[in-house]
Motif scaffolding. Sequence first.
Motif, PDB file in Angstrom:
ATOM      1  N   UNK A 610       1.101  -0.643  -0.198  1.00  0.00           N
ATOM      2  CA  UNK A 610      -0.262  -0.013   0.032  1.00  0.00           C
ATOM      3  C   UNK A 610       0.800   0.955   0.069  1.00  0.00           C
ATOM      4  N   UNK A 611       1.996   1.178   0.835  1.00  0.00           N
ATOM      5  CA  UNK A 611       2.576   2.202   1.067  1.00  0.00           C
ATOM      6  C   UNK A 611       4.102   1.540   1.463  1.00  0.00           C
ATOM      7  N   UNK A 612       5.010   2.240   0.546  1.00  0.00           N
ATOM      8  CA  UNK A 612       6.372   1.934   0.537  1.00  0.00           C
ATOM      9  C   UNK A 612       6.502   2.543   2.198  1.00  0.00           C
ATOM     10  N   UNK A 613       7.737   1.964   2.365  1.00  0.00           N
ATOM     11  CA  UNK A 613       8.312   1.607   4.167  1.00  0.00           C
ATOM     12  C   UNK A 613       8.787   3.612   3.703  1.00  0.00           C
ATOM     13  N   UNK A 616       7.179   6.328   3.111  1.00  0.00           N
ATOM     14  CA  UNK A 616       6.422   7.426   4.659  1.00  0.00           C
ATOM     15  C   UNK A 616       7.118   8.339   4.978  1.00  0.00           C
ATOM     16  N   UNK A 617       8.841   6.961   5.154  1.00  0.00           N
ATOM     17  CA  UNK A 617       9.877   7.495   5.733  1.00  0.00           C
ATOM     18  C   UNK A 617      10.266   9.400   5.331  1.00  0.00           C
ATOM     19  N   UNK A 618      10.282   9.625   3.865  1.00  0.00           N
ATOM     20  CA  UNK A 618      10.265  10.882   3.465  1.00  0.00           C
ATOM     21  C   UNK A 618       8.848  11.686   3.962  1.00  0.00           C
ATOM     22  N   UNK A 619       8.315  11.596   3.581  1.00  0.00           N
ATOM     23  CA  UNK A 619       7.322  11.626   3.956  1.00  0.00           C
ATOM     24  C   UNK A 619       6.581  12.705   5.353  1.00  0.00           C
ATOM     25  N   UNK A 629      18.073  18.093   3.797  1.00  0.00           N
ATOM     26  CA  UNK A 629      18.175  17.149   3.773  1.00  0.00           C
ATOM     27  C   UNK A 629      18.084  16.124   4.230  1.00  0.00           C
ATOM     28  N   UNK A 630      18.010  15.098   3.919  1.00  0.00           N
ATOM     29  CA  UNK A 630      17.836  13.884   4.473  1.00  0.00           C
ATOM     30  C   UNK A 630      18.992  12.803   5.077  1.00  0.00           C
ATOM     31  N   UNK A 631      19.762  13.358   5.801  1.00  0.00           N
ATOM     32  CA  UNK A 631      21.215  12.561   6.274  1.00  0.00           C
ATOM     33  C   UNK A 631      20.661  10.988   6.734  1.00  0.00           C
ATOM     34  N   UNK A 648       7.740   9.761  -4.452  1.00  0.00           N
ATOM     35  CA  UNK A 648       6.731  10.920  -3.553  1.00  0.00           C
ATOM     36  C   UNK A 648       6.999  11.996  -4.417  1.00  0.00           C
ATOM     37  N   UNK A 649       7.982  12.837  -5.034  1.00  0.00           N
ATOM     38  CA  UNK A 649       7.573  13.704  -6.273  1.00  0.00           C
ATOM     39  C   UNK A 649       8.832  14.909  -5.088  1.00  0.00           C
ATOM     40  N   UNK A 650       9.273  14.674  -4.493  1.00  0.00           N
ATOM     41  CA  UNK A 650       9.691  15.317  -3.231  1.00  0.00           C
ATOM     42  C   UNK A 650      11.383  15.664  -3.936  1.00  0.00           C
TER      43      UNK A 650
END
Lengths: 667, 254, 321
Positions: A610-613, A616-619, A629-631, A648-650
């Motif tokens: 349904x939603x990749x983990x 979900x984490x990026x959201x 920045x996501x380190x 996710x289009x981010x």
Amino acid sequence: MPERIEFWGIPNTWGSPAIYVYTLMALATILLVYRFYQRARLWWRVGRPEVRWDHLHVRIWRLIKYAILQTRILGQEYPGIMHIALAWSFFVFFLGTALATIDAHFIKILQGNTYLIYKFILDTFTIFFLIGAVLAAFRRFIRRPRRLTLKPAFVWSLVLIVVTVLAGLLTESLRLAVEKPAWALWSPAGWLVAQAWIASGASESTLMNWHVGIYAFHLLIVTVLIATLPVGTLLHILTGPLNVFFSKIDRPTGRLAPIPETMNGEPVYASTLRGLTWKQLLDGDACTECGRCQDVCPAFAAGKPLTPKEVILALRESLRQDGPALLGKQEKQPLLVGERIKDEVLWSCTTCGACVRECPVLIEHVDAIVDMRRYLVIEGRMGIELQGALENLGRYGNSFGQSERMRARWTQTLEPKIKDARKEPVEYLWFVGDYSSYSPTLTDVTLKTAAVFQKAGLNFGILYDGERNAGNDVRRVGEEGLYEMLVEKNVEVMKKCSFQKIVTTDPHSYNTLKNEYPTNGNGHRPVLHYTELLDQMIASGQLKFSKKLGYKVTYHDPCYLGRYNGVFDAPRRIIQATGCDLVEMPRHGDRSFCCGAGGGRIWMAEGEIQERPSEARIREAVKLDDVTTFVVACPKDVTMFRDAVKTTGNEQRLAVQDLIELVYAAL
Amino acid sequence: MNIIILVKLVPDLVEELTVDASGAALDMAWLRLIINEFDDHAIEQGILLKERGGGQVTIVAPDVEGIDDVLFTAAAKGADHLIKVKGDFSAGVNNHALARALATVVKGLQPDLVLTGVQANNDIDGALGPLLAGLLEMPYVGYLSGVAIDGAKTKVRKEYPGGLIAEMEVTLPAVLGVQAAEQPPRYVAVSKVRQVMKTSTIEEQSASPLDPSGGPKISRMFQPETGGRATMLTGTADEVSTQLVGIFKELGVL
Amino acid sequence: MTQDIYVVIEHLRGQVAEISYVMLAAAQELAKGQNGKVVAVLLGKNAQGLAGNLAADRLISFDHPGLADFTSDAYQKVLAGLIQKDQPRAVFFGSTSIGTDLASVLSIRLGLPLVSSCRLFTPEGKYVSQICGGKIMAEGELPGPTSLVTMVPGGYKPEQGQSNQSPAVTQGEVPSLDSLRVSLKGYIEPAAGDVDIAKEPILISVGRGIQNKDNISLAEDLASALGGVVTGSRPVIDQGWLASSRLVGKSGKQVKPKIYFTLGISGAPEHAEAIMGSNAIIAVNTDPAAPIFNIAKYGVEMDLFDLVEVLTEKVKAAKAS
């Protein structure tokens, strides 16, 4: 003088009340012990033996921390307070009854001020309990959170304990209404209720009759409670603490047990419950169905068929249903894997360990899942993609299916060449890892790592094409034989090298090298993750930064670095040292939410989700304002999260960077 | 049902293949030998037949480096007997020589059915299966994706281009060339193979001196010319995509 | 003993297979150098009608009900007799499901040398064969006095094996076809897919490099953007990631689309021979030595996962504008 009167207001007309009380309590206790024994003996008769009696002092401390103080339950506010209100109150009531028994038959302690304090504490906890009961009722009937099992059995238990306490309160209030002692305010709850009786204008004899009646009722209810404890949901009162007491000590969370063998050296697989240990069967019975594990499971969140709660409950259900048959001699033993627990459920696990971290009674879900996976592997029951990856790992030592000779291709452009640890002694052996070596998207990060090491003047070398997959995830997939083969190959190469310490890029390699690889003849050399090493070098001044980056970042704790091995602070100090501003995601530290690649999942087909983990984490990260920045500190995280940012289009909003890239930029 | 499966090892195409100094043979230095993929399918098909209808499965292979592992893996899958045929295979032999070497061994086993891969990547003089069939004077059908035993005959599914299948009946004993087993070759855990190594033995038989006649002489081996190679597009993914869009437009699809 | 080159014509259900024309083209080249004739050999029932455009000097036809459909035993018997009697310089078979059932057995039975996977002949009459997935070529003298050869496509254009003049026909004597050990029971048609990939002008084809079923959606996205259809090589179909109607290859369909765009396909011979007639092959592969680059018009040495989504976006943008 205030004192406790044993059996106040209970007439002797049908004999001494003590006889009734102690007879009923004895009967109830016998029933309790007998039924509990019937349950418990299945654990050691069906399950394999295992030593869990060592380190008694640690075990007792755990009992205090988790079973009495219940720190894990308090990890969540509402249910935490609710549960300690119910549980601690009952501890107090139990102690109170014990004291009363001692007072009645051995030493008279409950008199004077002692008695008053005693009454006050009991009454306060009665109020505390009732608040807890209201919280519980509200939660179970109105809030109805998903993770709870909303079965009638739980309602019955709640009703039972509430009725018990209310009956006790009423009994006390009736006595106070009759006696009206000067110290009545020391029993505030009872005295408050007593006002109602007084106001009703009922005669003393009426109140006395009610008192006897409710007292008898209370006695009966307690008898029922004790006698039905082993077959109801209150069993966790016994099994919970037992499970905490017997939880694993000598293995750090990051170490799995090898495949057990019978006396003839035949391996034992968990095809039936007989392949599991008695402790794993106890796990099943200790489960309170609280569902906290389910709430933090990334597979469950993605909509996969796995929920750790159901796996553990399946163990319980199996033991209940198949236990007797398993002890018999019949041909066809009921299967655990495939029937009670479906293959797909077991393959969905990423082995992130969040469930193990959350569980209030310290159930060890991951070990059971791996044990069952070992059976699936020996039967050859796996998806074709995983089969391909394992075949590649067996033949080429990496999951990519590329020749060993290509492992060090990423070093070709480097000048000066990295030392070959097989040919010359080095201080640090850098265990690069599969993904960092073979994946084209990660070559850049690996080169930067080399550059940072070189700039910092580190004396390091690599194994070039002598390195093989460290085997962490091969082991978690359940291919223990392949794991042993990879370990043998790596150890053989490392034996010929001369080095002091090992440093790894990948937290998965880190975990197995540190916790599971055999200690070599000359003692186990320290294994560091590069974040630990860089942290040390920054502290010692060996690594200096020339600029402050000033990014606003968030940091994702890799499962095998953080939760499994407790490395949380080193990466954060590095982030700080590069001059970046760290904003934490809600789920950080040991509550970090897995990217979904572990446990061999990165080698398997995704299947229905349904939603990749990772998405979900990026959201979750994107909700933090101004964080650009996501380190991360793991090559698989880089892969998973860069993909997730795209899907996710981010891409304009968030950049995924490995910590080494920040370090490299700040040098 | 006595089923014999012939297995040979071939160069692993993952490695770079080069020609040696003589210019007429493969450079063995970096060569890795792995089981011929189609022989792996033949093993799977053979084991399936045994599981369905009973019988014995014997694997016969030339004794080359790495063959033991391959044989034990087959045993772990369910093969009953393992035979390696000793001979001078080190320099590489053509299939005519190999077929003659294996024919005496196979004949001695009195097979009902011989399965082998329909081809191998290093075949230069025809595939092993049909050559053996010729030597044993047994019928041969190749390119099979299904085999079923029906008494003294076997029903096979032969693949033709376009996905067309021909169902044929072959009287036993026969040699069959397997293209694909009815299910992908099963996975066998490393520990199972290791276990089998302790309990199984590989029988050795000798081959008569090798006779390669019937195969061609190779005077030169070389890597194909790169002339006529593709025009390579280079740059970042973005740059290449732009170039490709241009090409699509040129070709009239955009 | 002659210098003639015999070509065993392959036909299936009333259609001459393309390999037959390739073999005739090769035979023509070789025969020139040997001063021999090209003789087509046709086994079948009432199959002479197929001989119309064969580029051969003459045709030997074996007409018999028992030869209506190919079975190895029957065809072997007939050809063994013919080759033994005529002793040509060479006999060509297709390196196919039909040809390989025959050539090796006849090599042993007749004691004649066999060269397989032959792609072309040099002007001096040497054979050039491909082995090791097309990565290595082997060359040598064609053994005499009579050689058997199995041929793969790629060295000659099928058109070179076609002619307007039908060859002169002689009837061959069919030996007794009793006690055959191989018999045909019937044919099973391929499952009708939703599309006939052989008719589609744009094919996006995925190979092992796509890694798993889920990633096929990337190819689907590109295909929709371009107005094409997704196909795959054998490993992809064997794993069940695509329906068998999408198989491009020796056992699948032969295709000649306007654009054959490959993602993660190495270009092994069984696949290459099925796409050789394409107008433009564009290949994406991380291995610069992949054989596909030898037959592609354009090549990209890149990880398909790095390229395909970017490309899909650009195509969509181009279509929109």
